[in-house]
Design a protein around this motif. Structure first.
Motif, PDB file in Angstrom:
ATOM      1  N   HIS A   1       3.841 -10.801  -0.197  1.00 33.12           N
ATOM      2  CA  HIS A   1       3.533 -11.756  -1.263  1.00 33.12           C
ATOM      3  C   HIS A   1       3.175 -13.103  -0.652  1.00 33.12           C
ATOM      4  N   ARG A   2       2.069 -13.657  -1.110  1.00 30.86           N
ATOM      5  CA  ARG A   2       1.610 -14.909  -0.526  1.00 30.86           C
ATOM      6  C   ARG A   2       1.748 -16.108  -1.457  1.00 30.86           C
ATOM      7  N   SER A   3       1.990 -15.835  -2.743  1.00 32.15           N
ATOM      8  CA  SER A   3       2.155 -16.930  -3.706  1.00 32.15           C
ATOM      9  C   SER A   3       3.645 -17.128  -3.976  1.00 32.15           C
ATOM     10  N   VAL A   4       4.093 -18.369  -3.824  1.00 32.39           N
ATOM     11  CA  VAL A   4       5.494 -18.698  -4.096  1.00 32.39           C
ATOM     12  C   VAL A   4       5.531 -19.848  -5.101  1.00 32.39           C
ATOM     13  N   SER A   5       6.249 -19.626  -6.194  1.00 29.54           N
ATOM     14  CA  SER A   5       6.389 -20.647  -7.228  1.00 29.54           C
ATOM     15  C   SER A   5       7.838 -21.087  -7.318  1.00 29.54           C
ATOM     16  N   TRP A   6       8.033 -22.328  -7.685  1.00 31.56           N
ATOM     17  CA  TRP A   6       9.379 -22.885  -7.874  1.00 31.56           C
ATOM     18  C   TRP A   6       9.537 -23.368  -9.306  1.00 31.56           C
ATOM     19  N   TYR A   7      10.715 -23.125  -9.857  1.00 30.26           N
ATOM     20  CA  TYR A   7      11.035 -23.538 -11.224  1.00 30.26           C
ATOM     21  C   TYR A   7      12.408 -24.205 -11.244  1.00 30.26           C
ATOM     22  N   GLN A   8      12.548 -25.121 -12.198  1.00 28.80           N
ATOM     23  CA  GLN A   8      13.852 -25.689 -12.505  1.00 28.80           C
ATOM     24  C   GLN A   8      14.306 -25.097 -13.835  1.00 28.80           C
ATOM     25  N   GLN A   9      15.508 -24.556 -13.854  1.00 33.78           N
ATOM     26  CA  GLN A   9      16.010 -23.954 -15.084  1.00 33.78           C
ATOM     27  C   GLN A   9      17.250 -24.707 -15.555  1.00 33.78           C
ATOM     28  N   THR A  10      17.200 -25.210 -16.781  1.00 33.95           N
ATOM     29  CA  THR A  10      18.335 -25.890 -17.399  1.00 33.95           C
ATOM     30  C   THR A  10      18.527 -25.351 -18.804  1.00 33.95           C
ATOM     31  N   PRO A  11      19.748 -25.428 -19.345  1.00 34.83           N
ATOM     32  CA  PRO A  11      19.980 -24.909 -20.700  1.00 34.83           C
ATOM     33  C   PRO A  11      19.111 -25.590 -21.750  1.00 34.83           C
ATOM     34  N   GLY A  12      18.853 -26.873 -21.576  1.00 26.54           N
ATOM     35  CA  GLY A  12      18.105 -27.600 -22.590  1.00 26.54           C
ATOM     36  C   GLY A  12      16.599 -27.424 -22.513  1.00 26.54           C
ATOM     37  N   GLN A  13      16.073 -27.327 -21.316  1.00 26.87           N
ATOM     38  CA  GLN A  13      14.618 -27.279 -21.122  1.00 26.87           C
ATOM     39  C   GLN A  13      14.089 -25.911 -20.742  1.00 26.87           C
ATOM     40  N   GLY A  14      14.956 -24.952 -20.497  1.00 27.03           N
ATOM     41  CA  GLY A  14      14.472 -23.639 -20.098  1.00 27.03           C
ATOM     42  C   GLY A  14      13.892 -23.684 -18.695  1.00 27.03           C
ATOM     43  N   LEU A  15      12.789 -22.954 -18.507  1.00 26.78           N
ATOM     44  CA  LEU A  15      12.130 -22.887 -17.207  1.00 26.78           C
ATOM     45  C   LEU A  15      11.027 -23.928 -17.132  1.00 26.78           C
ATOM     46  N   GLN A  16      11.123 -24.793 -16.155  1.00 26.75           N
ATOM     47  CA  GLN A  16      10.062 -25.775 -15.964  1.00 26.75           C
ATOM     48  C   GLN A  16       9.434 -25.574 -14.592  1.00 26.75           C
ATOM     49  N   PHE A  17       8.118 -25.484 -14.588  1.00 25.03           N
ATOM     50  CA  PHE A  17       7.370 -25.222 -13.371  1.00 25.03           C
ATOM     51  C   PHE A  17       7.348 -26.465 -12.484  1.00 25.03           C
ATOM     52  N   LEU A  18       7.705 -26.258 -11.225  1.00 25.59           N
ATOM     53  CA  LEU A  18       7.678 -27.360 -10.262  1.00 25.59           C
ATOM     54  C   LEU A  18       6.376 -27.366  -9.466  1.00 25.59           C
ATOM     55  N   PHE A  19       6.148 -26.319  -8.694  1.00 25.45           N
ATOM     56  CA  PHE A  19       4.913 -26.182  -7.930  1.00 25.45           C
ATOM     57  C   PHE A  19       4.764 -24.762  -7.427  1.00 25.45           C
ATOM     58  N   GLU A  20       3.552 -24.496  -6.929  1.00 27.09           N
ATOM     59  CA  GLU A  20       3.217 -23.180  -6.401  1.00 27.09           C
ATOM     60  C   GLU A  20       2.478 -23.355  -5.084  1.00 27.09           C
ATOM     61  N   TYR A  21       2.846 -22.540  -4.120  1.00 28.66           N
ATOM     62  CA  TYR A  21       2.212 -22.573  -2.812  1.00 28.66           C
ATOM     63  C   TYR A  21       1.531 -21.242  -2.519  1.00 28.66           C
ATOM     64  N   PHE A  22       0.408 -21.363  -1.839  1.00 32.16           N
ATOM     65  CA  PHE A  22      -0.363 -20.177  -1.430  1.00 32.16           C
ATOM     66  C   PHE A  22      -1.034 -20.524  -0.109  1.00 32.16           C
ATOM     67  N   SER A  23      -0.848 -19.659   0.863  1.00 36.62           N
ATOM     68  CA  SER A  23      -1.442 -19.888   2.182  1.00 36.62           C
ATOM     69  C   SER A  23      -1.156 -21.293   2.693  1.00 36.62           C
ATOM     70  N   GLU A  24       0.095 -21.684   2.620  1.00 39.85           N
ATOM     71  CA  GLU A  24       0.605 -22.950   3.167  1.00 39.85           C
ATOM     72  C   GLU A  24       0.048 -24.184   2.456  1.00 39.85           C
ATOM     73  N   THR A  25      -0.582 -23.985   1.294  1.00 35.33           N
ATOM     74  CA  THR A  25      -1.155 -25.102   0.546  1.00 35.33           C
ATOM     75  C   THR A  25      -0.550 -25.150  -0.852  1.00 35.33           C
ATOM     76  N   GLN A  26      -0.287 -26.361  -1.309  1.00 32.87           N
ATOM     77  CA  GLN A  26       0.173 -26.489  -2.689  1.00 32.87           C
ATOM     78  C   GLN A  26      -1.029 -26.296  -3.597  1.00 32.87           C
ATOM     79  N   ARG A  27      -0.993 -25.252  -4.392  1.00 32.92           N
ATOM     80  CA  ARG A  27      -2.138 -24.926  -5.234  1.00 32.92           C
ATOM     81  C   ARG A  27      -1.947 -25.429  -6.663  1.00 32.92           C
ATOM     82  N   ASN A  28      -0.722 -25.508  -7.129  1.00 31.98           N
ATOM     83  CA  ASN A  28      -0.434 -26.003  -8.467  1.00 31.98           C
ATOM     84  C   ASN A  28       0.793 -26.889  -8.431  1.00 31.98           C
ATOM     85  N   LYS A  29       0.809 -27.858  -9.340  1.00 26.24           N
ATOM     86  CA  LYS A  29       1.941 -28.781  -9.394  1.00 26.24           C
ATOM     87  C   LYS A  29       2.294 -29.044 -10.847  1.00 26.24           C
TER      88      LYS A  29
END
Lengths: 113, 109
Positions: free
Chosen positions: A29-57
């Motif tokens: 797998h080459r795509s790695v995404s990070w999320y913050q999960q809290t009871p109030g906000q659910g899943l919030q997307f932090l960023f995604e990396y692919f091939s050592e580059t931040q592709r989404n924020k």
């Protein structure tokens, strides 16, 4: 196949400190995404990396940063911790697109005191 | 902008009763939609996706493009179905999944 692993599983930090979380994706797998999960906000997307580059924020302040290594392992860093950063941080990996089926790690529970 | 709405934060049903977890989306094209589930002390995992049109653990979900909905249904709830359920939309290209805020399902014995 081994699943997504995250270390450490639990962390307690003090306001103002910084923290680094680690994620090892499923092999191949080459795509790695990070999320913050809290009871109030659910899943919030932090960023995604692919091939050592931040592709989404997501919409998080610059205190949140990350990187990806050549073996696809990823780290995220939070500097100058605030009480509101207390959350479960999830890492997810997918083959190459972030919106494909994602495989999640167990998460790192961060508590800021 | 793409958006996923799960109107219920908490849904409580009795064991054996039917379950419907609502999911509405906002997207102009043909979406790909998923349901993810998180059981207590377990990691978030894919439950089902609309393109496979399969039933997992008795759950089904039908994409209704007219109503822009992707509700998750099960005819008879079991206690082990108690969990957090997230609906997610997959935009095209390399943009990330868009998750709803989740619905906690509690099945009462």
């Amino acid at each position: 196949k081994a699943g997504v692993t995250q270390t450490p599983r639990y962390l307690i930090k003090t306001r103002g400190q910084q923290v680094t979380l680690s994620c090892s994706p499923i092999s191949g797998h080459r795509s790695v995404s990070w999320y913050q999960q809290t009871p109030g906000q659910g899943l919030q997307f932090l960023f995604e990396y692919f091939s050592e580059t931040q592709r989404n924020k997501g919409n998080f302040p610059g205190r949140f940063s990350g990187r990806q290594f050549s073996n696809s392992r990823s780290e995220m860093n939070v500097s100058t911790l605030e009480l509101g950063d207390s959350a479960l941080y999830l890492c997810a990996s997918s083959l190459d697109r972030p919106a494909q089926e994602q495989y999640f790690g167990p998460g790192t529970r961060l508590t800021v005191t | 902008a793409q958006r996923v709405t799960q109107p219920e934060k908490l849904l409580s049903v009795f064991k054996g009763a039917p379950v419907e977890l609502k999911c509405n989306y906002s997207y102009s094209g043909s979406p790909e939609l998923f349901w993810y589930v998180q059981y207590s002390r377990q990691r978030l995992q894919l439950l089902l996706r609309h393109i496979s049109r399969e039933s997992i653990k008795g759950f089904t979900a039908d994409l209704n493009k007219g109503e822009t909905s992707f509700h998750l249904k099960k005819p008879f709830a079991q206690e082990e179905d108690s969990a957090m359920y997230y609906c997610a939309l997959s935009p095209p290209g390399n943009t990330p999944l868009v998750f709803g805020k989740g619905t906690r399902l509690s099945v009462i014995a």
